[in-house]
Motif scaffolding. Structure first.
Motif, PDB file in Angstrom:
ATOM      1  N   GLU A 122       0.842  -1.195   0.000  1.00  0.00           N
ATOM      2  CA  GLU A 122       0.000   0.000   0.000  1.00  0.00           C
ATOM      3  C   GLU A 122       0.882   1.251   0.000  1.00  0.00           C
ATOM      4  O   GLU A 122       2.006   1.250   0.493  1.00  0.00           O
ATOM      5  CB  GLU A 122      -0.909   0.002   1.229  1.00  0.00           C
ATOM      6  N   ILE A 123       0.330   2.336  -0.524  1.00  0.00           N
ATOM      7  CA  ILE A 123       1.086   3.579  -0.681  1.00  0.00           C
ATOM      8  C   ILE A 123       1.689   4.045   0.643  1.00  0.00           C
ATOM      9  O   ILE A 123       2.854   4.449   0.705  1.00  0.00           O
ATOM     10  CB  ILE A 123       0.170   4.691  -1.253  1.00  0.00           C
ATOM     11  N   VAL A 124       0.918   3.977   1.729  1.00  0.00           N
ATOM     12  CA  VAL A 124       1.406   4.487   3.009  1.00  0.00           C
ATOM     13  C   VAL A 124       2.611   3.679   3.497  1.00  0.00           C
ATOM     14  O   VAL A 124       3.514   4.225   4.143  1.00  0.00           O
ATOM     15  CB  VAL A 124       0.259   4.501   4.061  1.00  0.00           C
ATOM     16  N   ILE A 125       2.656   2.404   3.164  1.00  0.00           N
ATOM     17  CA  ILE A 125       3.794   1.568   3.549  1.00  0.00           C
ATOM     18  C   ILE A 125       5.011   1.889   2.679  1.00  0.00           C
ATOM     19  O   ILE A 125       6.140   1.996   3.171  1.00  0.00           O
ATOM     20  CB  ILE A 125       3.410   0.084   3.460  1.00  0.00           C
ATOM     21  N   LYS A 126       4.781   2.060   1.375  1.00  0.00           N
ATOM     22  CA  LYS A 126       5.875   2.465   0.486  1.00  0.00           C
ATOM     23  C   LYS A 126       6.468   3.795   0.948  1.00  0.00           C
ATOM     24  O   LYS A 126       7.701   3.965   0.993  1.00  0.00           O
ATOM     25  CB  LYS A 126       5.366   2.601  -0.945  1.00  0.00           C
ATOM     26  N   GLU A 127       5.607   4.737   1.301  1.00  0.00           N
ATOM     27  CA  GLU A 127       6.086   6.042   1.740  1.00  0.00           C
ATOM     28  C   GLU A 127       6.932   5.935   3.008  1.00  0.00           C
ATOM     29  O   GLU A 127       7.915   6.662   3.178  1.00  0.00           O
ATOM     30  CB  GLU A 127       4.900   6.979   1.965  1.00  0.00           C
ATOM     31  N   PRO A 142       9.502  -3.144   3.952  1.00  0.00           N
ATOM     32  CA  PRO A 142       8.247  -3.111   4.707  1.00  0.00           C
ATOM     33  C   PRO A 142       8.218  -4.261   5.721  1.00  0.00           C
ATOM     34  O   PRO A 142       8.992  -5.211   5.609  1.00  0.00           O
ATOM     35  CB  PRO A 142       7.169  -3.322   3.632  1.00  0.00           C
ATOM     36  N   VAL A 143       7.337  -4.165   6.677  1.00  0.00           N
ATOM     37  CA  VAL A 143       7.092  -5.291   7.579  1.00  0.00           C
ATOM     38  C   VAL A 143       6.026  -6.195   6.971  1.00  0.00           C
ATOM     39  O   VAL A 143       6.124  -7.421   7.015  1.00  0.00           O
ATOM     40  CB  VAL A 143       6.637  -4.804   8.969  1.00  0.00           C
ATOM     41  N   TYR A 144       5.001  -5.587   6.406  1.00  0.00           N
ATOM     42  CA  TYR A 144       3.938  -6.303   5.718  1.00  0.00           C
ATOM     43  C   TYR A 144       3.548  -5.488   4.499  1.00  0.00           C
ATOM     44  O   TYR A 144       3.983  -4.338   4.332  1.00  0.00           O
ATOM     45  CB  TYR A 144       2.737  -6.550   6.618  1.00  0.00           C
ATOM     46  N   LEU A 145       2.744  -6.062   3.622  1.00  0.00           N
ATOM     47  CA  LEU A 145       2.421  -5.413   2.357  1.00  0.00           C
ATOM     48  C   LEU A 145       1.077  -4.703   2.361  1.00  0.00           C
ATOM     49  O   LEU A 145       0.707  -4.074   1.378  1.00  0.00           O
ATOM     50  CB  LEU A 145       2.469  -6.443   1.216  1.00  0.00           C
ATOM     51  N   GLN A 146       0.337  -4.795   3.464  1.00  0.00           N
ATOM     52  CA  GLN A 146      -0.866  -3.999   3.634  1.00  0.00           C
ATOM     53  C   GLN A 146      -1.015  -3.706   5.114  1.00  0.00           C
ATOM     54  O   GLN A 146      -0.463  -4.402   5.959  1.00  0.00           O
ATOM     55  CB  GLN A 146      -2.116  -4.734   3.120  1.00  0.00           C
ATOM     56  N   GLY A 167       5.265   6.559  11.421  1.00  0.00           N
ATOM     57  CA  GLY A 167       4.104   7.401  11.191  1.00  0.00           C
ATOM     58  C   GLY A 167       2.797   6.652  11.338  1.00  0.00           C
ATOM     59  O   GLY A 167       2.752   5.549  11.894  1.00  0.00           O
ATOM     60  N   GLN A 168       1.725   7.255  10.863  1.00  0.00           N
ATOM     61  CA  GLN A 168       0.379   6.690  10.976  1.00  0.00           C
ATOM     62  C   GLN A 168      -0.365   6.827   9.653  1.00  0.00           C
ATOM     63  O   GLN A 168      -0.071   7.723   8.850  1.00  0.00           O
ATOM     64  CB  GLN A 168      -0.406   7.417  12.071  1.00  0.00           C
ATOM     65  N   ASP A 169      -1.341   5.949   9.444  1.00  0.00           N
ATOM     66  CA  ASP A 169      -2.170   6.055   8.246  1.00  0.00           C
ATOM     67  C   ASP A 169      -3.420   6.884   8.543  1.00  0.00           C
ATOM     68  O   ASP A 169      -3.577   7.429   9.648  1.00  0.00           O
ATOM     69  CB  ASP A 169      -2.516   4.667   7.691  1.00  0.00           C
ATOM     70  N   PRO A 215      -0.559   2.808  13.299  1.00  0.00           N
ATOM     71  CA  PRO A 215       0.870   3.013  13.031  1.00  0.00           C
ATOM     72  C   PRO A 215       1.298   2.343  11.723  1.00  0.00           C
ATOM     73  O   PRO A 215       0.699   1.361  11.279  1.00  0.00           O
ATOM     74  CB  PRO A 215       1.545   2.335  14.233  1.00  0.00           C
ATOM     75  N   VAL A 216       2.347   2.891  11.131  1.00  0.00           N
ATOM     76  CA  VAL A 216       2.963   2.319   9.935  1.00  0.00           C
ATOM     77  C   VAL A 216       4.414   2.010  10.270  1.00  0.00           C
ATOM     78  O   VAL A 216       5.159   2.892  10.688  1.00  0.00           O
ATOM     79  CB  VAL A 216       2.907   3.291   8.739  1.00  0.00           C
ATOM     80  N   GLY A 217       4.805   0.736  10.105  1.00  0.00           N
ATOM     81  CA  GLY A 217       6.148   0.333  10.493  1.00  0.00           C
ATOM     82  C   GLY A 217       7.017  -0.043   9.317  1.00  0.00           C
ATOM     83  O   GLY A 217       6.526  -0.356   8.225  1.00  0.00           O
ATOM     84  N   VAL A 218       8.324   0.009   9.520  1.00  0.00           N
ATOM     85  CA  VAL A 218       9.304  -0.526   8.573  1.00  0.00           C
ATOM     86  C   VAL A 218      10.238  -1.440   9.354  1.00  0.00           C
ATOM     87  O   VAL A 218      10.318  -1.368  10.586  1.00  0.00           O
ATOM     88  CB  VAL A 218      10.128   0.572   7.877  1.00  0.00           C
ATOM     89  N   GLN A 219      10.952  -2.294   8.636  1.00  0.00           N
ATOM     90  CA  GLN A 219      11.947  -3.127   9.300  1.00  0.00           C
ATOM     91  C   GLN A 219      13.316  -2.911   8.676  1.00  0.00           C
ATOM     92  O   GLN A 219      13.442  -2.656   7.472  1.00  0.00           O
ATOM     93  CB  GLN A 219      11.575  -4.609   9.258  1.00  0.00           C
ATOM     94  N   LEU A 220      14.335  -2.992   9.521  1.00  0.00           N
ATOM     95  CA  LEU A 220      15.718  -2.992   9.103  1.00  0.00           C
ATOM     96  C   LEU A 220      16.269  -4.388   9.349  1.00  0.00           C
ATOM     97  O   LEU A 220      16.053  -4.960  10.426  1.00  0.00           O
ATOM     98  CB  LEU A 220      16.549  -1.977   9.891  1.00  0.00           C
TER      99      LEU A 220
END
Length: 467
Positions: free
Chosen positions: A280-285, A377-381, A424-426, A431-436
């Motif tokens: 989703e766009i918010v995850i890509k961002e 991303p952590v997940y795709l949606q 951030g948040q949608d 919340p919107v997460g990323v992983q390293l």
């Protein structure tokens, strides 16, 4: 400090308040037990609450504090409450594995990770909710209330450490133990706006039990801050005689790494996990934002990613085999777990899957000969709604799960360390997460960079006073 502020204070700060005698373990434990009583029925974050045991421990620690002249002799988290995921044994507490017919099963021993948590001075408030056998990335086991996301109760808190994440996010405990066999720490941390660390294979012992899924699962911490999570990783880490995997201890503590700056690194990032659609766009961002911040920190950042697609089928086989390896009669399990177990009855297929997984894992690890970190991303949606997949067939649920959490299993298959951060948040307030993801056995670099990213972003602030 009022009880609401205390409930959302990071665990390391609470430990300092206790050492400074600004609050007692007894008072702090009562704060969290009060919040559990008030809010847990709306969240389903705990399977079992050990109020009497926690209060007894808190009273003893309060008396010990009063009699202690050398505060530095106390363990690092003396008097700080926490919670244990209900896949792990805590003596005299229920151990259900998310299976309703086992809800009255009581453990007569502590898992080693629990022993270490207790030795660090923690007070155990109870057992947090998990998906049945830890099989799923959402926490809705039959016979138990679903675990809901504190940020928006219509949505899941993730899984399988969903109860731990919901409890920390809602201020029902300041920090918690979880486990990750395919994203089960990173996913709920991302869903609930927390920091979650999936350590390297062999960093934390599974004693006294053995390994039955070829090293894909590990314990790990969920906390409000990188420092809290790193400090709990210090507590849990270490070899136990007979462990099938082990690592040399790092030259400094993981907590100390949060206080250090990172040297310039070469970092890859990607939003595309082939053969799946883009997120989703918010995850890509969120991924792009993270990459931009890393570049501003002086790192060399470029788009790239290992090829994960050949990992999908072998990992699925090993995941299914874990249901049989648990030794629980299939008839007491949910229809989806029964279906998974039936798919995994051929030992030869399991061994072939392990062989394939190890080959692909070598290729994934080799990617890190060129890069120090990978941002994904952590997940795709974004999180699904509670019960959204309840009426789907087992086959449909499994395919949906694979498509949702595709960025997570490569870490488990390869044994690489990973950390989830909130970015951030949608529009729904979630919340919107990323992983390293880091190099083999290099949690220190991962934690250094994560701590710097945390300083450059606005940490999500959620205080659940009224639901």
């Amino acid at each position: 400090m009022n009880s609401l502020d205390l409930a959302f204070t990071p665990a390391l700060e609470l430990a300092k308040l206790i050492r400074d005698r600004q609050i007692s373990p007894l008072e702090l434990t009562q704060v969290y037990l009060n919040r559990i009583q008030q809010y847990d029925s709306q969240l389903g974050s705990f399977f079992a609450i050990a109020g009497d045991m926690a209060m007894s421990d808190a009273k003893a620690k309060t008396e010990q504090l009063a009699q202690t002249s050398d505060i530095n002799a106390l363990p690092p988290f003396f008097g700080v409450p926490t919670a244990i995921k209900d896949l792990n044994a805590v003596a005299q507490m229920p151990l259900s594995y998310g299976i309703s017919v086992f809800r009255d099963n009581v453990a007569n021993y502590d898992d080693t990770v629990v022993t270490r948590i207790k030795k660090a001075g923690f007070i155990v408030l109870g057992k947090t909710a998990t998906s049945q056998l830890g099989s799923f990335p959402y926490t809705e086991p039959p016979g138990f209330p679903p675990t809901r996301n504190p940020w928006h109760r219509d949505y899941v808190a993730g899984g399988s450490s969903g109860g731990a994440a919901a409890a920390v996010a809602a201020g029902l405990c300041p920090i918690a133990q979880g486990s990750d066999g395919g994203g089960s720490i990173r996913i709920p941390a991302a869903c609930c706006g927390l920091v979650g660390i999936k350590p390297s294979r062999g960093r934390i012992s599974n004693a006294p039990v053995g390994d039955f899924q070829s090293g894909i699962s590990t314990h790990g911490p969920l906390g409000r801050t990188v420092a809290d999570a790193a400090a709990l990783l210090d507590v849990m880490a270490g070899y136990v005689t007979g462990d099938p995997y082990w690592l040399v201890s790092p030259e400094i503590s993981f907590l100390e790494a949060t206080r250090q700056s990172s040297i310039p690194l070469k970092i890859a990032f990607s939003t595309q996990i082939y053969p799946f659609p883009e997120p989703e766009i918010v995850i890509k961002e969120a991924v792009y934002k993270t990459a931009k911040l890393l570049a501003e920190m002086g790192h060399e950042v470029e788009p790239d990613c290992p090829d994960f697609q050949e990992l999908i089928n072998p990992f699925k086989q090993i995941w299914q085999a874990g249901i049989l390896a648990a030794g629980v009669p299939l008839k007491v399990l949910s229809p989806i777990n029964q279906w998974l177990g039936e798919q995994a009855k051929m030992t030869g297929k399991y061994l072939q899957a392990v062989h394939q997984m190890q080959i692909i894992s070598r290729q994934i690890v080799a990617f890190f000969d060129r890069f120090d970190l990978l941002v994904l991303p952590v997940y795709l949606q974004q999180p699904i709604k509670v019960g959204e997949w309840a009426n789907l067939s087992p086959e449909e649920v499994v395919e949906n799960i694979i498509k949702w959490i595709a960025p997570c299993p490569p870490c488990n298959a390869s044994g690489l360390p990973g950390i989830t951060l909130s970015m951030g948040q949608d529009e729904k307030g979630l919340p919107v997460g990323v992983q390293l993801i880091g190099k083999p056995a290099d949690e220190l670099t991962l934690i250094r960079v994560a701590a710097q990213l945390e300083q450059m972003t606005d940490r999500l602030s959620f205080k659940m006073n009224q639901l």
